[in-house]
Every structure is written in C-alpha cells, then in structure tokens.
Design an enzyme around this catalytic site. Sequence first.
Site, PDB file in Angstrom:
ATOM      1  N   GLU A   1      35.690  52.080  46.357  1.00 18.86           N
ATOM      2  CA  GLU A   1      35.692  50.778  45.676  1.00 18.86           C
ATOM      3  C   GLU A   1      36.219  49.673  46.584  1.00 18.86           C
ATOM      4  OE1 GLU A   1      35.501  50.553  41.718  1.00 18.86           O
ATOM      5  OE2 GLU A   1      34.398  52.417  41.771  1.00 18.86           O
TER       6      GLU A   1
ATOM      7  N   HIS B   1      42.412  49.940  39.919  1.00 19.03           N
ATOM      8  CA  HIS B   1      42.416  49.784  41.381  1.00 19.03           C
ATOM      9  C   HIS B   1      43.867  49.597  41.805  1.00 19.03           C
ATOM     10  CE1 HIS B   1      38.114  48.044  40.994  1.00 19.03           C
ATOM     11  NE2 HIS B   1      38.028  49.263  41.483  1.00 19.03           N
TER      12      HIS B   1
ATOM     13  N   CYS C   1      41.254  40.117  43.111  1.00 19.66           N
ATOM     14  CA  CYS C   1      39.966  40.808  42.957  1.00 19.66           C
ATOM     15  C   CYS C   1      38.809  39.928  43.393  1.00 19.66           C
ATOM     16  CB  CYS C   1      39.710  41.162  41.491  1.00 19.66           C
ATOM     17  SG  CYS C   1      40.967  42.176  40.751  1.00 19.66           S
TER      18      CYS C   1
HETATM   19  O1  SUG Z   1      35.272  46.906  38.326  1.00 17.21           O
HETATM   20  N1  SUG Z   1      35.468  44.566  35.724  1.00 17.21           N
HETATM   21  C1  SUG Z   1      35.726  44.914  37.115  1.00 17.21           C
HETATM   22  C2  SUG Z   1      37.026  44.279  37.580  1.00 17.21           C
HETATM   23  C3  SUG Z   1      37.229  44.476  39.073  1.00 17.21           C
HETATM   24  C4  SUG Z   1      38.599  44.088  39.502  1.00 17.21           C
HETATM   25  N2  SUG Z   1      38.758  44.275  40.882  1.00 17.21           N
HETATM   26  C5  SUG Z   1      39.917  44.607  41.540  1.00 17.21           C
HETATM   27  N3  SUG Z   1      40.928  45.148  40.893  1.00 17.21           N
HETATM   28  N4  SUG Z   1      39.945  44.476  42.793  1.00 17.21           N
HETATM   29  C6  SUG Z   1      35.747  46.426  37.289  1.00 17.21           C
HETATM   30  O2  SUG Z   1      36.268  47.114  36.418  1.00 17.21           O
HETATM   31  C7  SUG Z   1      34.105  44.498  33.716  1.00 17.21           C
HETATM   32  C8  SUG Z   1      32.673  44.182  33.381  1.00 17.21           C
HETATM   33  C9  SUG Z   1      32.407  44.140  31.910  1.00 17.21           C
HETATM   34  O3  SUG Z   1      33.010  44.874  31.147  1.00 17.21           O
HETATM   35  O4  SUG Z   1      31.501  43.349  31.530  1.00 17.21           O
HETATM   36  C10 SUG Z   1      34.295  44.814  35.192  1.00 17.21           C
HETATM   37  O5  SUG Z   1      33.368  45.278  35.820  1.00 17.21           O
END
Ligand code: SUG
Length: 440
Positions: free
Chosen positions: A173, A244, A363
Amino acid sequence: MFTNAEINFDGLIGPSHNYGGLSLGNNASQDNSKQVSSPKDAALQGLRKMKLLMEESIPQGIFLPHERPHLKGFNKLGFTGNIEKVLNDAYAVNPNLVSCFYSASSMWAANAATFSPSMDNIDNAIHITVANLNSMMHRSIEPKFTYKMLKRILNKKVNINKSLLNLPNIGDEGAANHIRIAERHNAPGYQIFVYSSENISHAKTIERQSLIGSKLIAKKNCVEDQRVFYLQQSNKAIRYGSFHNDIVSTANENIFIYHEEAFESTQELKVILARLKKLVPNFKPIKILNSEIDLQTIVSSYLLNSQLISLPSGGMMFLLPSEVKQYPNCMQWLEKISAEEEIKKIKFIDVKQSMRNGGGPACLRLRMIFNENEISSVNKNFLLDDNKIDLLTNLIENKYRDRLQPDDLLDPNLADESLEILDALTKIFKTGSIYNFQKI
Ligand code: SUG
C-alpha cells in the site's frame, strides 16, 4: 532556487468523490458509508492544503485524478453498451461495483507508490515502485494509471517500477507504511517498512501491507540492505482502525514520532531505535505514551496523520487535520512538543471531505526527495503555481458538483461531466492525452 529537497505530490480530488463504504477496517469509511458527499468542497479543501504549503515556500506537485467511471473495468467484467446501461447492469449485480469504479480514491497519494531517494540506493539512482493496492477492489484498479502518470511526471533518469504482481498475499500500500529517517532529507537515510501481515494464512484482521510485499519493494527500489528495517504494526492498532501505519506514527528527517502501541514488538522496536541512534546524527524518537494519549484517540483524532514537514526557513511545521482541535490531550501534547522540539509551527487544515473516508493530510500526499542535480527530472507542468491554482479553483467551482448522493452515480450526466473535467485538467497541466477516453 531549489532550497527544499522534498516535493510533496498531492492527489487532486476527482469529481466523483463519494462515500462508498468500501474500506473494511477503515472506521471513517464504514461510519460514513452512503452519506452525501461534496466533490466541490473536497477538491477545494485539498487545493487549500496545497496552497498553504506553497505559502511556506514549499514546492507542491500534483497527481491527476484517475479516469472514473472506470469504463474499461466495467467492460472487462462483461458490462457493455452505453454508459447508462453499463452502470445499471453493474448496479443490479452489486451496487458497490458502481461505487468502486467511480471511487476518487486516487486522491490518497501516500498509497500510490514507495519512493527511495538516490542516496539510499545501491545504484545511486532514484527508484519509485507503484503500489499494487490489492486488498480493496476500488484501490486495486489504481496502479496502471499511477504508473502511466509517474512516467509523465518524472523523466528517464528516475527508475519507475511497475507494481508487484497482484497476488492476494503480497499486498503493498505504498508510502503509507514506509518511514524514512535521515539526518536531513538529502543525506543517506534508513527506511523502516511497516507491515501488517507476515504469513500466508487466513488473516484475523484486514492486513493490507504484507511483509513479503515490503521485502520485494525494498529490493525493487534497490535500497542498500543495511539501510532497511522491517517492523510489524501492532494488531491492536489495526483492530482499532489504523489500517495504514501513517495513522499511528510519522517521521520527518531526524524526527520519528510513534504511539507506544503502534508496533507489535517493543523489543524489535527497541533494537531498531538503538541502531538508528548510532547511525543517524541527532536522531530523535518521540514516543507518545498511553497516559498522554490513548491508542483509540490517536486513531480517531488522526493526530499523526499529519504532514510533518521541513521549512525552507529552518525548523519544521506540523500540518494537522482540524479535527485534532476537538481532543484536549492532543492539543496539550502539541503544546509540549512545540516547546521542546524543532517543530515550531503548528497549523490546522480542514480536509473534512477526505477525512470522512479515512484520509488525513498525510494520506493526500506522496513525498519525493531530489538533490540539486535530480530536480530537473521533474516535469514542471505537474508543479503547482499561482496561475494553475487559479485555473483549478475556477474549474472546481464551476464544474464540480456540490452534492453527490449514492444514487447520483447512476446518472449518466455525471459520467459526461467527469470526463469533461478530466479533459480540462489535461489542458491545465499540458499533459497531452493521458486518459483512455481521449484516445480516438
Ligand atoms: O484506502 N479510503 C482510503 C483511505 C486511505 C488513507 N490513506 C493513508 N492512510 N495513507 C483507504 O481505505 C474509502 C473509500 C470509500 O469508502 O468510498 C477509502 O478508500
């Protein structure tokens, strides 16, 4: 003159930003599932964050939103015909297919790739490996376009590696699970790859970053062996919603901040910290104790999902999500570290639309480090300036929707509007045709 070795590339938030409830293990995504979103507010909030950093004379790059709806994906699954039919047929099979192929999740650029600067690598060249993001369907469709875009942004001197094979047990990721510690950005550094699953076995929690994946990325990026450490994120943190590692720890140059329950083995952490103390001049690990802020609050406040960033004028700035202000113990801790450490500037930014899907300031960006000779590798068209900010603001204010509710994803006009916006973006950034729909 180029004074700062780091450039942050933010994912510009796309016109179909919606709350699909797609990420299990991500509390915000689950809590806000199928709520009404505002693509316009989301994109303006993201842009304001970029502007704030530019006001501090920090260079700011941009990643374009991916093509959504992902028509090619729908077609590959057997949905054909006009867009209205494709969307309705897919919805009838499972409404989440439509949310997935419409997701604006590429905004979270920290998950796009893992970047290793030349000074850490065997061949003294920059390496960047695209993440396969294979744990969530809506994110697994990102790598191909990320690779294509990185090829436009960085010239041949930069090694851009394709993502790992899309196998279930080698999830990767990207930079969200990668910590780099160095005396300063452009000094040789040490990289900690934080993983959530070690074994090829049935997982009890949603484990998004595998140890195998982390090892393969370190290898692909040609990082010198002695500069690499592996550390397991704690299962408790994952269970609490730290899907993450960048939710429970953060680092910038010589500073490494982590919660005491962020990692599975305190012994392994201790060994790594002791090595880093010897290797990195002025290394400062900062542990947040449970007695100061408990793990649950670290996860729900997103205190550490902030941008800790070196200022060209000296010292560091902490750019936090405005939600942190609701937590008195986080505010007290911030007061304490700004008195004791070189983190002298504390700022807050409203990125609520992204936060409601589990994405804070950290993020939304991918960090890249260049030395003075390498900076010419970056295509300037992808760097923001005041003029591009004005053009973007204008486009977002005039063309993005104020509100998007789950059913709106079935509206064929939304597909047309989205492609029209993406087309306009390629003109602002002078990318030439980059999206599938632009190929005649
Ligand atoms: O991958 N949310 C993302 C958030 C990513 C955050 N990134 C870091 N922590 N670096 C994920 O979970 C939610 C999409 C939705 O539910 O419509 C989403 O993909």
